[in-house]
Each structure stands twice: as structure tokens, then as C-alpha cells.
Scaffold this active site. Structure first.
Site, short mmCIF file in Angstrom:
data_model
loop_
_atom_site.label_atom_id
_atom_site.label_comp_id
_atom_site.label_asym_id
_atom_site.label_seq_id
_atom_site.Cartn_x
_atom_site.Cartn_y
_atom_site.Cartn_z
N SER A 1 -7.15 16.78 -24.64
CA SER A 1 -6.94 17.96 -23.82
C SER A 1 -8.14 18.78 -23.54
O SER A 1 -8.89 18.86 -24.80
CB SER A 1 -5.69 18.65 -24.54
OG SER A 1 -5.84 20.08 -24.18
N GLU B 1 1.82 6.71 -19.70
CA GLU B 1 2.34 7.78 -18.77
C GLU B 1 2.07 7.11 -17.56
O GLU B 1 2.83 7.30 -16.50
CB GLU B 1 1.91 8.91 -19.21
CG GLU B 1 2.42 9.56 -20.54
CD GLU B 1 2.07 10.98 -20.70
OE1 GLU B 1 2.78 11.88 -21.23
OE2 GLU B 1 0.72 11.01 -21.03
N GLN C 1 3.07 -4.85 11.57
CA GLN C 1 1.80 -4.61 10.96
C GLN C 1 2.09 -3.88 9.82
O GLN C 1 0.98 -3.79 9.03
CB GLN C 1 0.92 -3.99 12.16
CG GLN C 1 -0.41 -3.80 11.55
CD GLN C 1 -1.24 -3.47 12.88
OE1 GLN C 1 -1.61 -4.18 13.62
NE2 GLN C 1 -1.80 -2.19 12.90
N1 ARG Z 1 -2.28 -6.98 13.27
C1 ARG Z 1 -0.97 -7.57 13.53
C2 ARG Z 1 0.00 -7.72 12.26
O1 ARG Z 1 -0.61 -7.28 11.29
C3 ARG Z 1 -1.22 -8.78 13.86
C4 ARG Z 1 -0.40 -9.48 15.00
C5 ARG Z 1 -0.46 -8.79 16.13
N2 ARG Z 1 0.22 -9.17 17.27
C6 ARG Z 1 0.66 -8.57 18.38
N3 ARG Z 1 1.27 -9.17 19.17
N4 ARG Z 1 -0.04 -7.40 18.56
O2 ARG Z 1 1.23 -7.64 12.45
#
Ligand code: ARG
Length: 473
Positions: free
Chosen positions: A290, A303, A335
């Protein structure tokens, strides 16, 4: 071959893969908003591996020539080794890892690079990359967990006779040992390893060849790709293949359960390192101090592990909610799957490694642990069992033992064994002088020989079984 006419739309290898239809380029802020390369760059090697298998298949099926295939194979190998050596670095202006690899390949080998994406979409490509990535890294996490199980079993080996009260409701319950407690932690972790193994079976199918959503009219050979990449088979429906993120949710829920176990273990480490308990003395290497209170040695690592549980549970909820209600097939929402998946994975992996370092360098305060076995009436069940052995029905024996506890409390004593034999005989004449040796914490612990119980013989068996388990990984 790209001729003059076609060349005009393919001369910039680094333009977005879809730019041909657009007269205008995207706004810089739009690009920044939609790019995923900062997250998906960690799948670069998997992307290359998948592309190599795809090109091999295109050649086998007569879709590209032997020369084109060998240019692609060599080009991808050079990208792989240059990335590994640091000669090539990721271009963060690329939209995603797929675009980066394809653009770099085309820079290096020209037209053959433009053939790589034949019959493929980033929709099946990303699903493939994720599956390949998980198959590559999950065994490493399993090894980390197994190493922790091994360490716990090794510590337990030295403590099969080290007395430690077992608690329920955080109240003294029945006698046990430190070994029994450490093995309990280890068994929790064995299930985590098995759950990951089970999830690996389901992720081990290749989605490649599902295209954007509807497969391909070209004569692709999905089984060949799956075989080359060591998958056990191919996914069965092209729509499902590109819209399935079950594996992200499934692994993250495995991580969440693992994290729950680590958090519970850490809670006990924190509790046991208090002055009041004092069962464990964490190494100075794995403690912090501390800035104001000079005496402090805090269990911050336990923790922090416990504190990161919210992150992992949050990642699971994030994925579940992100997928909820998405129509088939691919939607860009998906994505957003990688950040929580990777965060949860990194968090639990770091936690497992740190927990092992922390626990293996800690010292155990055995006298304090043993002392805790006295004074909480943890042998009351054994008093009842003593009477059961003499033929008294358990329900009555429970009542007699309870009266002994009541009498001790009313007499200002802190344990049953402080009563005199005549006090006890007044409650039940089944008590003989041997009662006192039968209810010491050690005797109570040793008597508990049921399978899985805390007697040293039983705990030794558990330790052997845990060691056998670890050998499988
Ligand atoms: N970066 C995209 C993902 O991770 C890849 C697929 C993209 N596909 C598309 N139709 N825009 O999902």
C-alpha cells in the site's frame, strides 16, 4: 489474365475488395468505423493456411493451373515467413485480414493472386479462419489448465494429512484436509478441460465452399479442403455455415464457467490470507503493498483474477445478444464476434497462468489451519455417527449430539470434547470413554473413507486420478 479492360479495375491491389461497383470511394471516417483488421490480425496465419488449402483445391479441380497454384503457395509462404520474422508488418489501412493477405499476395505475384478468391467469399473465409484459430489456440489453453491441475495435485500430495475444516454457509461443518480442498479445485478445472475438448469436436468442421451463402456453381471440392486442414468433415448447409457463430458462444461460455471456478478459488485465497484465517501466506512476488499503510501485503492478484470475471461474463452476454434475432445468412453484426471471443480467451488464459504462479509460490500455515478445526463443533456429526454405530437410529443420534453441543455452549465451552464423560452419559448412556479419541479432528477426518472422502487413502486415490487425467493432455 487481366487484360487492359479488366486491368483498370484491378490495378490497385489495396483498394477495398468490393470497390468495383462504386464510383466514389468510402469516407475516411466510414473506413475507420467498419475496419476489423486491428482485431482479426491475430488470425493472419490461419487465413494463410486456409487460403493455401483453397488454392490447392482450385488446382486439383482444374480451376487454376499448376503454375498459378505454385505461385500462390510460394507467395503465401513468403507472406507467412515475413510476418513471422517481422519483415512484413500488417497494413492497418486494409479492411480486414483477408484483404491484407490477398492484396499483399497480388503485390508479390500479380495475376495468380487475383485468382485466389475464386469460389470463395469472406463470409465462408472468416468462419473458416475462426474455426482454424480456435483449433490452434484452445489446446494451448487446455495445457495451461492441465498444468494448474498438476500443480494443485502436487501440492495436495504433501497435505493429505494437513487438517482443514470444511465449511458450509462459511460455518464450520465437518473435518477435512487441505489436500481434499485443493483436489476439489482441481476437479472443477478437469471439467473445464473436458468442456473445451467437447467444443473442439463441434468446431472441427470446415465451412469453406459455402461461399457467400449459397455454395458455388464452380466444381469446388469441400471435402478435399477439410481433409487438408485436418477437419473431421464439412458443415452440411451453406446458409447455416456462414451464419453460425455457435462456436464463439460455446467457447466463451466454456471460458465463463472456467472463470467462475477461478473466481471462487480466488475468493478463498483472499479469505485465507486474512489475519483472521491466516491459512495461506502469499509470496511477496505475487502480492502488492500500500502507498500509505506500510504494513500491507495484499492479495491483489487473486482479487484481479476475481475482478475480471465481469469482463468474461460480459463477453458471453455480448455474443448472445449480438446474435439474437439475426436473420440468415451473414450479417455484418457478426464481425463484432471476435473482440469478445478474444478478450474472454485472453483473460481466462492469463488468469490460469497467474493463478498457478501465485498458488505454487504460496506457503501454507498448517498449525493455524489445524487450530481452526477446534472450537466450531465440526465433529458433531461424528458424535452422532458414534451413536449410530451403537445401534441408535440416526435421527435420535442427531438429537443426542445436538444436546451435547447445547450443553457445551451453555457451559461456556467451545467444543464437545471439553465435556466430561459423565455429562455426556447424562445425555446418553451409549457414550463410553472411547468417545473422546473417536472425535478428534484427525480421527474424524481419517474415518471418512467413502470414495471421494477426505481420508488420506481416498485423497491419494484422487491425486493419482488427477495425475492420470493430466497425462491425456
Ligand atoms: N470482416 C468480416 C467479419 O469479420 C469478414 C466478412 C465480411 N463479409 C462481408 N460480407 N462484408 O465478419
Amino acid at each position: 489474365m487481366a487484360n487492359e479492360k479488366h486491368g483498370t479495375i484491378t490495378d490497385n491491389n489495396h483498394a477495398a475488395l468490393w470497390h468495383g461497383r462504386f464510383a466514389e470511394g468510402p469516407d475516411a471516417a466510414a473506413v475507420e468505423f467498419e475496419t476489423s483488421i486491428h482485431v482479426d490480425e491475430r488470425m493472419a496465419l490461419d487465413d494463410i493456411k486456409g487460403s493455401k488449402a483453397h488454392a490447392e483445391m482450385l488446382f486439383k479441380q482444374g480451376i487454376i493451373s499448376e503454375k498459378e497454384n505454385s505461385e500462390i503457395q510460394n507467395g503465401l509462404s513468403s507472406i507467412e515467413s515475413d510476418l513471422q520474422s517481422g519483415k512484413l508488418s500488417i497494413d492497418y489501412s486494409a479492411e480486414d485480414i483477408h484483404s491484407f493477405v490477398e492484396a499483399t499476395l497480388t503485390d508479390r505475384i500479380g495475376d495468380a493472386g487475383r485468382k485466389l478468391h475464386t469460389g470463395r467469399s469472406r463470409n465462408d473465409q472468416i468462419a473458416l479462419d475462426e474455426r482454424l484459430y480456435l483449433r490452434r489456440v484452445i489446446p494451448e489453453l487446455q495445457k495451461n489448465i492441465v498444468s494448474l491441475i498438476n500443480t494443485l495435485a502436487d501440492i495436495a500430495k504433501n497435505h493429505t494429512r494437513s487438517l482443514l475444516t470444511g465449511y458450509t454457509h462459511m460455518q464450520h461443518a465437518q473435518p477435512g484436509t487441505l489436500a481434499q480442498h485443493l483436489c476439489a479445485w482441481a476437479w472443477m478445472l478437469t471439467r473445464d478441460v473436458e468442456r473445451l475438448e467437447d467444443s473442439l469436436k463441434r468446431v472441427s468442421l470446415s465451412p469453406l465452399g459455402s461461399g457467400a451463402l449459397a455454395g458455388s456453381g464452380l466444381p469446388l471440392n469441400r471435402e478435399f479442403v477439410a481433409d487438408q486442414l485436418g477437419f473431421s468433415g464439412v458443415t452440411q448447409n451453406s446458409l447455416d455455415s456462414v451464419s453460425d457463430r455457435d462456436y464463439c458462444i460455446e467457447f466463451t461460455s466454456d471460458f465463463a464457467l472456467l472463470q467462475s471456478h477461478l473466481s471462487r478459488m480466488c475468493e478463498e485465497v483472499v479469505l485465507w490470507s486474512t489475519t483472521e484465517f491466516g491459512f495461506i501466506d502469499l509470496s511477496e512476488k505475487w502480492s502488492t503493498g500500500s502507498s500509505i499503510m506500510p504494513q500491507k501485503k495484499n492479495p491483489d492478484f487473486a482479487e484481479l483474477i476475481r475482478g475480471r470475471t465481469g469482463k468474461v461474463y460480459g463477453d458471453l452476454i455480448n455474443l448472445l445478444v449480438m446474435m439474437k434475432g439475426l436473420p440468415l445468412a451473414y450479417d455484418r453484426d457478426m464481425q463484432e464476434d471476435k473482440a469478445p471471443l478474444f478478450e474472454a480467451l485472453d483473460t481466462v488464459q492469463g488468469n490460469v497462468i497467474v493463478f498457478e504462479a501465485m498458488i505454487s509460490s504460496a506457503k501454507w500455515n498448517l498449525p493455524k489451519m489445524e487450530a481452526s478445526c477446534f472450537g466450531g463443533f465440526a465433529n458433531a456429526t461424528d458424535v452422532a455417527d458414534y451413536l449410530v454405530r451403537k445401534g441408535l437410529p440416526f435421527r435420535l443420534a442427531h438429537g443426542v449430539a445436538a444436546k451435547c453441543v447445547r450443553l457445551a455452549i451453555d457451559s461456556g465451552l467451545s467444543s464437545i470434547e471439553e465435556l466430561s464423560l459423565s455429562d455426556m452419559k447424562n445425555i446418553s448412556d451409549l457414550f463410553e470413554s472411547d468417545i473422546f479419541e473417536k472425535i478428534t479432528p484427525k480421527a474424524c477426518m481419517e474415518a471418512r473413507k467413502t470414495t471421494g472422502g477426505p481420508s488420506p487413502e481416498q485423497t491419494e486415490k484422487q491425486i493419482l486420478a488427477l495425475k492420470e487425467f493430466c497425462k491425456k493432455y
